[in-house]
Design a protein around this motif. Structure first.
Motif, PDB file in Angstrom:
ATOM      1  N   GLU A 153       0.830  -1.212   0.000  1.00  0.00           N
ATOM      2  CA  GLU A 153       0.000   0.000   0.000  1.00  0.00           C
ATOM      3  C   GLU A 153       0.861   1.257   0.000  1.00  0.00           C
ATOM      4  O   GLU A 153       0.552   2.219  -0.694  1.00  0.00           O
ATOM      5  N   LEU A 154       1.939   1.262   0.782  1.00  0.00           N
ATOM      6  CA  LEU A 154       2.840   2.420   0.798  1.00  0.00           C
ATOM      7  C   LEU A 154       3.482   2.649  -0.560  1.00  0.00           C
ATOM      8  O   LEU A 154       3.757   3.782  -0.944  1.00  0.00           O
ATOM      9  N   ALA A 155       3.718   1.556  -1.282  1.00  0.00           N
ATOM     10  CA  ALA A 155       4.295   1.658  -2.623  1.00  0.00           C
ATOM     11  C   ALA A 155       3.228   1.966  -3.679  1.00  0.00           C
ATOM     12  O   ALA A 155       3.530   2.037  -4.868  1.00  0.00           O
ATOM     13  N   GLU A 156       1.983   2.142  -3.213  1.00  0.00           N
ATOM     14  CA  GLU A 156       0.842   2.403  -4.109  1.00  0.00           C
ATOM     15  C   GLU A 156       0.695   1.300  -5.148  1.00  0.00           C
ATOM     16  O   GLU A 156       0.442   1.548  -6.326  1.00  0.00           O
ATOM     17  N   TRP A 157       0.841   0.055  -4.675  1.00  0.00           N
ATOM     18  CA  TRP A 157       0.754  -1.118  -5.543  1.00  0.00           C
ATOM     19  C   TRP A 157      -0.538  -1.859  -5.241  1.00  0.00           C
ATOM     20  O   TRP A 157      -0.569  -2.814  -4.477  1.00  0.00           O
ATOM     21  N   ASP A 158      -1.625  -1.400  -5.841  1.00  0.00           N
ATOM     22  CA  ASP A 158      -2.949  -1.953  -5.575  1.00  0.00           C
ATOM     23  C   ASP A 158      -3.067  -3.423  -5.961  1.00  0.00           C
ATOM     24  O   ASP A 158      -3.694  -4.197  -5.245  1.00  0.00           O
ATOM     25  N   GLU A 159      -2.473  -3.801  -7.077  1.00  0.00           N
ATOM     26  CA  GLU A 159      -2.569  -5.191  -7.538  1.00  0.00           C
ATOM     27  C   GLU A 159      -1.998  -6.159  -6.493  1.00  0.00           C
ATOM     28  O   GLU A 159      -2.614  -7.163  -6.151  1.00  0.00           O
ATOM     29  N   GLY A 160      -0.837  -5.840  -5.968  1.00  0.00           N
ATOM     30  CA  GLY A 160      -0.215  -6.698  -4.973  1.00  0.00           C
ATOM     31  C   GLY A 160      -0.959  -6.683  -3.653  1.00  0.00           C
ATOM     32  O   GLY A 160      -1.176  -7.734  -3.037  1.00  0.00           O
ATOM     33  N   ALA A 161      -1.366  -5.504  -3.204  1.00  0.00           N
ATOM     34  CA  ALA A 161      -2.105  -5.404  -1.942  1.00  0.00           C
ATOM     35  C   ALA A 161      -3.411  -6.187  -2.035  1.00  0.00           C
ATOM     36  O   ALA A 161      -3.777  -6.918  -1.104  1.00  0.00           O
ATOM     37  N   THR A 162      -4.098  -6.065  -3.157  1.00  0.00           N
ATOM     38  CA  THR A 162      -5.366  -6.784  -3.357  1.00  0.00           C
ATOM     39  C   THR A 162      -5.142  -8.286  -3.330  1.00  0.00           C
ATOM     40  O   THR A 162      -5.884  -9.027  -2.685  1.00  0.00           O
ATOM     41  N   TRP A 163      -4.105  -8.755  -4.014  1.00  0.00           N
ATOM     42  CA  TRP A 163      -3.824 -10.197  -4.031  1.00  0.00           C
ATOM     43  C   TRP A 163      -3.502 -10.697  -2.627  1.00  0.00           C
ATOM     44  O   TRP A 163      -3.996 -11.744  -2.201  1.00  0.00           O
ATOM     45  N   LEU A 164      -2.692  -9.963  -1.895  1.00  0.00           N
ATOM     46  CA  LEU A 164      -2.330 -10.373  -0.532  1.00  0.00           C
ATOM     47  C   LEU A 164      -3.547 -10.393   0.389  1.00  0.00           C
ATOM     48  O   LEU A 164      -3.697 -11.309   1.200  1.00  0.00           O
ATOM     49  N   VAL A 165      -4.432  -9.408   0.259  1.00  0.00           N
ATOM     50  CA  VAL A 165      -5.638  -9.380   1.086  1.00  0.00           C
ATOM     51  C   VAL A 165      -6.507 -10.604   0.791  1.00  0.00           C
ATOM     52  O   VAL A 165      -7.046 -11.231   1.702  1.00  0.00           O
ATOM     53  N   LYS A 166      -6.633 -10.964  -0.473  1.00  0.00           N
ATOM     54  CA  LYS A 166      -7.423 -12.150  -0.837  1.00  0.00           C
ATOM     55  C   LYS A 166      -6.847 -13.422  -0.218  1.00  0.00           C
ATOM     56  O   LYS A 166      -7.580 -14.358   0.067  1.00  0.00           O
ATOM     57  N   MET A 167      -5.540 -13.446  -0.031  1.00  0.00           N
ATOM     58  CA  MET A 167      -4.878 -14.632   0.501  1.00  0.00           C
ATOM     59  C   MET A 167      -4.812 -14.654   2.025  1.00  0.00           C
ATOM     60  O   MET A 167      -4.447 -15.654   2.612  1.00  0.00           O
ATOM     61  N   MET A 168      -5.171 -13.546   2.671  1.00  0.00           N
ATOM     62  CA  MET A 168      -4.997 -13.415   4.123  1.00  0.00           C
ATOM     63  C   MET A 168      -5.621 -14.555   4.900  1.00  0.00           C
ATOM     64  O   MET A 168      -6.608 -15.140   4.487  1.00  0.00           O
ATOM     65  N   ASN A 169      -5.037 -14.774   6.073  1.00  0.00           N
ATOM     66  CA  ASN A 169      -5.492 -15.828   6.974  1.00  0.00           C
ATOM     67  C   ASN A 169      -6.577 -15.276   7.882  1.00  0.00           C
ATOM     68  O   ASN A 169      -6.280 -14.663   8.898  1.00  0.00           O
ATOM     69  N   LEU A 170      -7.826 -15.480   7.498  1.00  0.00           N
ATOM     70  CA  LEU A 170      -8.943 -15.115   8.359  1.00  0.00           C
ATOM     71  C   LEU A 170      -9.466 -16.405   8.966  1.00  0.00           C
ATOM     72  O   LEU A 170     -10.194 -17.151   8.338  1.00  0.00           O
ATOM     73  N   ASP A 171      -9.060 -16.669  10.201  1.00  0.00           N
ATOM     74  CA  ASP A 171      -9.481 -17.923  10.818  1.00  0.00           C
ATOM     75  C   ASP A 171     -10.927 -17.828  11.286  1.00  0.00           C
ATOM     76  O   ASP A 171     -11.563 -16.786  11.230  1.00  0.00           O
ATOM     77  N   ALA A 172     -11.457 -18.921  11.745  1.00  0.00           N
ATOM     78  CA  ALA A 172     -12.866 -19.002  12.123  1.00  0.00           C
ATOM     79  C   ALA A 172     -13.208 -17.994  13.216  1.00  0.00           C
ATOM     80  O   ALA A 172     -14.278 -17.390  13.199  1.00  0.00           O
ATOM     81  N   GLU A 173     -12.303 -17.788  14.165  1.00  0.00           N
ATOM     82  CA  GLU A 173     -12.560 -16.836  15.255  1.00  0.00           C
ATOM     83  C   GLU A 173     -12.706 -15.421  14.711  1.00  0.00           C
ATOM     84  O   GLU A 173     -13.611 -14.690  15.089  1.00  0.00           O
ATOM     85  N   ASP A 174     -11.822 -15.028  13.784  1.00  0.00           N
ATOM     86  CA  ASP A 174     -11.923 -13.704  13.180  1.00  0.00           C
ATOM     87  C   ASP A 174     -13.217 -13.566  12.388  1.00  0.00           C
ATOM     88  O   ASP A 174     -13.876 -12.536  12.432  1.00  0.00           O
ATOM     89  N   ALA A 175     -13.574 -14.614  11.653  1.00  0.00           N
ATOM     90  CA  ALA A 175     -14.797 -14.583  10.853  1.00  0.00           C
ATOM     91  C   ALA A 175     -16.020 -14.446  11.752  1.00  0.00           C
ATOM     92  O   ALA A 175     -16.940 -13.679  11.444  1.00  0.00           O
ATOM     93  N   GLU A 176     -16.071 -15.151  12.880  1.00  0.00           N
ATOM     94  CA  GLU A 176     -17.174 -15.050  13.831  1.00  0.00           C
ATOM     95  C   GLU A 176     -17.243 -13.653  14.421  1.00  0.00           C
ATOM     96  O   GLU A 176     -18.321 -13.085  14.564  1.00  0.00           O
ATOM     97  N   LYS A 177     -16.083 -13.082  14.773  1.00  0.00           N
ATOM     98  CA  LYS A 177     -16.045 -11.740  15.339  1.00  0.00           C
ATOM     99  C   LYS A 177     -16.593 -10.737  14.331  1.00  0.00           C
ATOM    100  O   LYS A 177     -17.392  -9.880  14.677  1.00  0.00           O
ATOM    101  N   GLU A 178     -16.161 -10.857  13.070  1.00  0.00           N
ATOM    102  CA  GLU A 178     -16.649  -9.934  12.046  1.00  0.00           C
ATOM    103  C   GLU A 178     -18.152 -10.072  11.863  1.00  0.00           C
ATOM    104  O   GLU A 178     -18.865  -9.093  11.708  1.00  0.00           O
ATOM    105  N   LYS A 179     -18.656 -11.317  11.900  1.00  0.00           N
ATOM    106  CA  LYS A 179     -20.089 -11.551  11.760  1.00  0.00           C
ATOM    107  C   LYS A 179     -20.826 -10.904  12.933  1.00  0.00           C
ATOM    108  O   LYS A 179     -21.832 -10.222  12.740  1.00  0.00           O
TER     109      LYS A 179
END
Length: 192
Positions: A124-150
């Motif tokens: 993001e600091l490098a203003e590289w949207d393609e890479g930031a977007t790909w990394l976000v899609k790959m992020m580790n959102l475990d079940a606990e995080d998903a429940e918290k977000e819900k």
């Protein structure tokens, strides 16, 4: 025979400048074991050099030769090879580091450097949207995080999600008289 300091410097430079032949020559002469221990004055390893400069061919050559822990190696600024690849916008290298089957995988995305940035933050600091977007899609959102977000989404107040609310307005005229008005979904009503 162990590599000299000059040999170590040379192999790091070969990684930086993309000289696969020199790296192969080093490995044939000294084996692959020293590759995991070699660091420059800033504690950068061979993977920092290769990934920061986008040399996918050398990365592919090195991955089976170095311990998988080297993928998460942090330099003196606590940056990993993935931080460097993200900072310098090398998508194929970023993808290979994260998707390497014998490596740490998506856990690499969560590592913070001394500045408190993850590889996503560096992208993001490098203003590289393609890479930031790909990394976000790959992020580790475990079940606990998903429940918290819900749960957080279910507990949002009505006014936070666009349900109209009454708005009270006070207007003072030039003579100091105050008029109060309530604006609601059904229209405005005036009271003094």
């Amino acid at each position: 025979m162990a590599p000299t300091d000059d040999d170590k410097d040379d192999v790091l430079l070969a990684g930086r400048y993309g000289d696969l032949d020199d790296i192969r020559e080093f490995v044939s002469k000294f084996g692959s074991e020293p590759l995991a221990e070699i660091r420059d004055e800033n504690d950068n390893c061979i993977l920092h050099m290769v990934c920061g400069n986008g040399h996918l061919d050398i990365l592919e050559y090195l991955l089976p030769l170095v311990p998988s822990s080297l993928l998460a190696a942090q330099n003196s600024a606590k940056s990993t090879p993935l931080h460097w690849a993200a900072l310098n916008k090398h998508l194929s290298v970023v993808q290979r580091l994260v998707e390497y089957p014998d490596g740490p995988g998506i856990d690499l995305i969560d590592i913070k450097n001394a500045a408190g940035h993850t590889p996503i933050g560096e992208a993001e600091l490098a203003e590289w949207d393609e890479g930031a977007t790909w990394l976000v899609k790959m992020m580790n959102l475990d079940a606990e995080d998903a429940e918290k977000e819900k749960g957080d989404a279910e507990n949002v107040e009505d006014d936070e999600i666009g349900v109209p609310q009454d708005i009270e307005v006070e207007i003072e005229d030039a003579e100091g008289e105050v008029a109060r008005m309530t604006i609601s979904d059904s229209g405005a009503s005036k009271s003094s």
